[in-house]
Design a protein around this motif. Structure first.
Motif, short mmCIF file in Angstrom:
data_model
loop_
_atom_site.label_atom_id
_atom_site.label_comp_id
_atom_site.label_asym_id
_atom_site.label_seq_id
_atom_site.Cartn_x
_atom_site.Cartn_y
_atom_site.Cartn_z
N GLY A 118 0.84 -1.20 0.00
CA GLY A 118 0.00 0.00 0.00
C GLY A 118 0.87 1.24 0.00
O GLY A 118 1.59 1.52 -0.95
N GLU A 119 0.81 1.98 1.09
CA GLU A 119 1.64 3.18 1.22
C GLU A 119 3.00 2.83 1.83
O GLU A 119 3.08 2.05 2.77
N GLY A 120 4.05 3.44 1.31
CA GLY A 120 5.38 3.26 1.87
C GLY A 120 5.97 4.62 2.19
O GLY A 120 6.74 5.18 1.41
N ALA A 121 5.59 5.17 3.32
CA ALA A 121 5.95 6.55 3.63
C ALA A 121 7.12 6.66 4.60
O ALA A 121 7.05 6.16 5.73
N SER A 122 8.18 7.28 4.15
CA SER A 122 9.28 7.75 4.98
C SER A 122 9.89 6.64 5.85
O SER A 122 9.90 5.47 5.50
#
Length: 329
Positions: free
Chosen positions: A209-213
């Protein structure tokens, strides 16, 4: 009549703004089918024409997605989350393990033992919620320091017993609260990165899904790093980047393009190993196919790593990450 406008996963589908032309055509096809069923009128040709236009519209929209539209798809409320993948991959073999043995159990970070295609894995990953209540319970998939310390505890346990690690990344970032910083959020993520670099068992990472920071990188170092087709991986989200550079969230689409955060961008930069294709429309349109494809890539990666010695495994992983960012003019 043999037309079906929606499968079992799209019965209660939520549509993104750029998907509205698809919704309109699906609604038209549904109405056409109802007319054919409730009257003696032959609507076969009409339904065929609508269905043909629907398929053409889908292919056009999903083959020409912008970076921001892929970010939207990665956050789709119907998209399968970490526990969905675990349940599909492991069935009833998954045993969840809790706690960091230091502070408490972080509900945003899932971890435990499970079998995929007969092979044992230590599986870790961030879990988002399905509704307001579970999102609060899971802290929207944003882990605290104890979450990363739990993940590290489980990875070290896997190393002790020679079990490969599977990491499923899906987070808008590590929790940015004052209490998280007080308990050493930065140190916990940094510790995970250095430990994952030198862990002595195969590590496979899948961005689902999201891969943030740093929130993603804290469980994102691996021998094989895969991204699903409609996911993103970046040092900052488009909205946050826009607010810093333009003092407004209104430029998030330009920020998404500039950040080069899509799976194809990451593959070009040699920051990931491969892209896992998704069904037309995204992972939520056909979950069964999605889970099978993810399993194939996981086992393919594991089979490429399982015969390497500990020294080769660690040396290869260190070499891989030390070469990132190098370029020639």
């Amino acid at each position: 009549m043999h037309f079906k406008s929606k499968n079992k996963y799209t019965k209660f589908m939520e549509y993104l703004d750029f998907e509205l032309p698809i919704k309109e055509l699906e609604d038209q096809l549904d109405k056409c089918l109802v007319i054919g069923q409730e009257s003696d009128i032959d609507v076969t040709n009409t339904c065929k024409q609508i269905n043909k236009k629907l398929e053409e519209t889908k292919r056009y929209i999903y083959k020409n997605l912008t970076a921001w539209q892929r970010v939207q798809l990665s956050r789709h409320p119907n998209r399968p989350y970490t526990l969905d993948h675990i349940n599909a991959l492991c069935g009833d073999t998954f045993l969840e393990l809790h706690g960091d043995r230091g502070f408490k159990d972080d509900k945003a970070m899932i971890g435990g033992l499970g079998k995929i295609d007969g092979q044992s894995f230590m599986i870790i990953g961030q879990q988002k919620g399905y509704n307001t209540k579970t999102r609060q319970y899971r802290n929207f998939g944003m882990a605290n320091p104890e979450g990363y310390r739990k993940a590290l505890r489980l990875m070290k346990m896997a190393e002790k017993f020679g079990i490969p690690v599977l990491s499923l990344v899906d987070t808008p970032g590590a929790f940015p609260g004052i209490e998280a910083e007080e308990r050493g959020q930065g140190e916990a993520i940094a510790r995970n990165i250095i430990e994952m670099i030198r862990i002595k068992v195969p590590v496979i990472v899948v961005v689902i899904g999201e891969g943030a920071s740093g929130g993603a990188l804290g469980i994102g170092v691996g021998d094989k790093v895969y991204m699903m087709e409609n996911t993103w991986y970046s040092v900052i989200s488009p909205e946050s980047c826009s607010s810093i550079l333009w003092k407004s969230w209104d430029y998030k689409e330009q920020a998404a393009e500039a950040l080069k955060l899509t799976s194809s961008d990451m593959k070009k930069q040699k920051l990931i190993d491969d892209i896992i294709p998704e069904p037309l429309g995204g992972a939520h349109y056909d979950r069964d196919t999605t889970f099978k494809t993810v399993e194939q890539y996981i086992m393919k990666g594991f089979n490429e790593l399982k015969d390497l010695s500990t020294q080769e495994l660690v040396a290869q992983r260190m070499k891989k990450y030390s070469e990132m960012g190098e370029y020639k003019e």
